[in-house]
Design a protein around this motif. Structure first.
Motif, PDB file in Angstrom:
ATOM      1  N   ASP A   1      41.422  30.597  50.556  1.00  0.00           N
ATOM      2  CA  ASP A   1      42.545  30.305  49.451  1.00  0.00           C
ATOM      3  C   ASP A   1      42.373  28.751  49.248  1.00  0.00           C
ATOM      4  OD1 ASP A   1      43.279  32.889  50.322  1.00  0.00           O
ATOM      5  OD2 ASP A   1      45.220  32.461  51.368  1.00  0.00           O
ATOM      6  N   GLU A   2      42.211  27.864  50.138  1.00  0.00           N
ATOM      7  CA  GLU A   2      42.135  26.527  50.137  1.00  0.00           C
ATOM      8  C   GLU A   2      41.079  26.019  48.844  1.00  0.00           C
ATOM      9  OE1 GLU A   2      43.340  27.407  53.921  1.00  0.00           O
ATOM     10  OE2 GLU A   2      41.525  27.959  52.864  1.00  0.00           O
ATOM     11  N   SER A   3      39.889  26.612  48.804  1.00  0.00           N
ATOM     12  CA  SER A   3      39.214  26.416  47.553  1.00  0.00           C
ATOM     13  C   SER A   3      39.669  27.005  46.061  1.00  0.00           C
ATOM     14  CB  SER A   3      37.821  27.169  47.771  1.00  0.00           C
ATOM     15  OG  SER A   3      37.728  28.332  48.106  1.00  0.00           O
ATOM     16  N   ILE A   4      40.221  28.244  46.424  1.00  0.00           N
ATOM     17  CA  ILE A   4      40.852  28.693  45.248  1.00  0.00           C
ATOM     18  C   ILE A   4      41.872  27.815  44.652  1.00  0.00           C
ATOM     19  CG2 ILE A   4      42.240  30.564  44.213  1.00  0.00           C
ATOM     20  CD1 ILE A   4      40.651  32.395  46.122  1.00  0.00           C
TER      21      ILE A   4
ATOM     22  N   MET B   1      40.671  45.022  41.484  1.00  0.00           N
ATOM     23  CA  MET B   1      41.680  44.637  41.049  1.00  0.00           C
ATOM     24  C   MET B   1      42.917  44.135  42.266  1.00  0.00           C
ATOM     25  SD  MET B   1      41.673  44.203  37.762  1.00  0.00           S
ATOM     26  CE  MET B   1      40.941  44.932  36.382  1.00  0.00           C
ATOM     27  N   GLU B   2      42.865  44.206  43.464  1.00  0.00           N
ATOM     28  CA  GLU B   2      43.502  43.843  44.436  1.00  0.00           C
ATOM     29  C   GLU B   2      43.177  42.488  44.392  1.00  0.00           C
ATOM     30  OE1 GLU B   2      44.686  44.576  49.153  1.00  0.00           O
ATOM     31  OE2 GLU B   2      43.429  46.213  48.107  1.00  0.00           O
TER      32      GLU B   2
ATOM     33  N   TYR C   1      45.622  39.250  43.878  1.00  0.00           N
ATOM     34  CA  TYR C   1      46.085  38.318  45.193  1.00  0.00           C
ATOM     35  C   TYR C   1      45.864  36.955  44.439  1.00  0.00           C
ATOM     36  CZ  TYR C   1      45.442  35.753  49.270  1.00  0.00           C
ATOM     37  OH  TYR C   1      45.508  34.921  50.526  1.00  0.00           O
ATOM     38  N   VAL C   2      44.758  36.680  43.732  1.00  0.00           N
ATOM     39  CA  VAL C   2      44.493  35.226  43.312  1.00  0.00           C
ATOM     40  C   VAL C   2      45.750  35.097  42.213  1.00  0.00           C
ATOM     41  CG1 VAL C   2      42.841  33.814  42.090  1.00  0.00           C
ATOM     42  CG2 VAL C   2      42.048  35.464  43.689  1.00  0.00           C
ATOM     43  N   ALA C   3      46.116  35.806  41.298  1.00  0.00           N
ATOM     44  CA  ALA C   3      46.945  35.534  40.326  1.00  0.00           C
ATOM     45  C   ALA C   3      48.200  35.206  40.962  1.00  0.00           C
ATOM     46  CB  ALA C   3      47.013  36.761  39.435  1.00  0.00           C
ATOM     47  N   ASN C   4      48.681  36.151  42.103  1.00  0.00           N
ATOM     48  CA  ASN C   4      49.837  35.784  42.674  1.00  0.00           C
ATOM     49  C   ASN C   4      49.969  34.487  43.402  1.00  0.00           C
ATOM     50  OD1 ASN C   4      51.173  38.060  41.755  1.00  0.00           O
ATOM     51  ND2 ASN C   4      50.533  39.427  43.449  1.00  0.00           N
TER      52      ASN C   4
ATOM     53  N   ASP D   1      47.349  31.924  34.983  1.00  0.00           N
ATOM     54  CA  ASP D   1      46.623  31.230  33.996  1.00  0.00           C
ATOM     55  C   ASP D   1      45.192  30.479  34.743  1.00  0.00           C
ATOM     56  OD1 ASP D   1      48.567  31.055  32.098  1.00  0.00           O
ATOM     57  OD2 ASP D   1      49.682  29.427  32.703  1.00  0.00           O
ATOM     58  N   HIS D   2      45.028  31.089  35.785  1.00  0.00           N
ATOM     59  CA  HIS D   2      44.026  30.473  36.626  1.00  0.00           C
ATOM     60  C   HIS D   2      42.956  31.556  37.252  1.00  0.00           C
ATOM     61  CE1 HIS D   2      45.381  26.488  36.295  1.00  0.00           C
ATOM     62  NE2 HIS D   2      46.872  26.819  36.763  1.00  0.00           N
ATOM     63  N   VAL D   3      43.102  32.857  36.537  1.00  0.00           N
ATOM     64  CA  VAL D   3      42.101  33.888  36.704  1.00  0.00           C
ATOM     65  C   VAL D   3      41.380  34.773  35.754  1.00  0.00           C
ATOM     66  CG1 VAL D   3      44.140  35.559  36.964  1.00  0.00           C
ATOM     67  CG2 VAL D   3      42.029  35.880  38.457  1.00  0.00           C
TER      68      VAL D   3
END
Length: 400
Positions: free
Chosen positions: A265-268, A301-302, A306-309, A314-316
């Motif tokens: 999560d930190e790097s994302i 897609m899960e 997760y990343v989009a949420n 705008d970042h995925v």
């Protein structure tokens, strides 16, 4: 035929005679496995096709080549130094632009271990010669080339190198790569190099002093930084140091599946904070989740949601990391080069698949990403962003 209207039937190396001018290998057909499409209603089918025609669709990470039918011939095929680009199959896709990562980790023309400078230059030159003999694929060097490809029914091809090992300790090789048309470079490929720590290492030392020079030089020449196979600290260091957005072109969320191959999560968050993008991966047995242990499009897609949420739509984007051939088999025979033994999930109780349903190759993936998003009620604007708009925004800030 798909929506790419400019394709006229050219196949790789049509200007030569196979068996006479180069060694012939039997290659995988474009329909190795019958195409699977996410089910849609007639109204959704119409909307999906309309979006594919109107929006710019980009895959941020692929290996769009036909591989040998017999994977025992894969090493001799790579040693011959002539990969076969999948023109026909890609003309049947929804893609306007494809980031091609050239398979340089398995480029064994002069070495048993890949990643050698001479070999990647050979690989690139051979591909550029082939591209020069046709008029469907555009060698993409600027954002305008992507818009042109979309307008003309063509395909913009972005040349990429997945790991920086070939530059050795020569920062000027970044300039040479740029001059040869490379527009994306990965800082590491799993194992550490002079630039920084790879994701397979036991200890994470982050970006090196030389790596900091590399990041600064890539900023200056206008080359996109990719940290997909870098350690968490290397990714964070690069995101914080870079003056322009960076990317993780093909990854997923470690929070959903405890694998070194996936991103913390930190790097994302660090990449998103700098305005960058995270492309969601689909190579076999990567983006699994505890809810979807059988690797298919729903598992992928899960990770996307997760990343989009977490960091915002705008970042995925998507970097499926597919090819035309037995991808799961390729992982098995090239485990050493792909570092799968060091990066896989420590749990061993998930089902193995011979292909990822819905994301078997770049053609199928490009269609099903849009179809899945339509089926799950995403707006036209959000689909446009993740299909290509977010990547275009980043490229507009990076490419010179």
């Amino acid at each position: 035929m798909g929506i790419k209207t400019a394709y006229t039937g050219y196949k790789a190396y049509d200007y030569l005679t196979p068996g006479e001018d180069y060694k012939y290998f039997e290659l995988t057909p474009k329909d190795r496995i019958p195409e699977y499409l996410v089910p849609l209603t007639p109204e959704q089918e119409e909307r999906s096709l309309k979006l594919a025609r109107e929006k710019i669709v980009i895959s941020m990470h692929e290996h769009p080549i036909y591989n040998p039918v017999d994977l025992e011939e894969y090493r001799p095929y790579r040693h011959a130094g002539r990969q076969s680009f999948a023109y026909e199959a890609l003309a049947e896709s929804y893609l306007d632009c494809i980031f091609d990562n050239m398979m340089n980790g398995s480029c064994v023309i002069t070495s048993h271990n890949g990643w050698k400078w001479t070999d990647i230059v050979h690989d690139l030159g051979m591909r550029l010669c082939d591209i020069a003999h046709q008029d469907f694929v555009i060698h993409c060097k600027r954002v305008d080339d992507i818009h042109r490809a979309h307008k003309e029914g063509k395909l913009a091809w972005v040349a990429c190198i997945e790991g920086a090992m070939p530059i050795e300790n020569e920062v000027d090789r970044i300039d040479i790569m740029y001059g040869l048309g490379i527009r994306l470079l990965g800082l590491t490929y799993s194992e550490s190099n002079a630039v920084g720590s790879g994701l397979k290492e036991v200890r994470d030392a982050g970006l090196t002093i030389f790596g900091r020079e590399v990041v600064k030089r890539m900023n200056k020449v206008g080359m996109l930084i990719d940290v997909s196979h870098s350690s968490p600290l290397t990714a964070i260091d690069a995101a914080e140091l870079s003056e322009v957005p960076i990317c993780m072109s093909h990854a997923g969320a470690k929070a959903l599946w405890n694998s070194k191959r996936l991103a913390t999560d930190e790097s994302i968050k660090a990449i998103a904070a700098g305005g960058g993008v995270i492309g969601i991966e689909a190579a076999p047995h990567t983006t699994i989740t505890n809810n979807h242990r059988v690797h298919d499009i729903d598992a992928i897609m899960e990770h996307f949601e997760y990343v989009a949420n977490m960091v915002g739509i705008d970042h995925v984007c998507f970097g499926p990391d597919t090819n035309f051939g037995d991808h799961a088999g390729l992982h098995r025979i090239f485990a050493k080069f792909l570092s799968t033994g060091y990066t896989k999930n420590q749990e061993d109780d998930y089902p193995r698949v011979d292909h990822v349903k819905g994301m078997e190759n770049p053609r199928e993936a490009s269609k099903n990403i849009i179809r899945w998003l339509v089926a799950h009620g995403y707006s036209d604007d959000d689909i446009g962003k993740v299909a290509g708009g977010n990547i275009l925004r980043v490229l507009g800030k990076v490419w010179k």
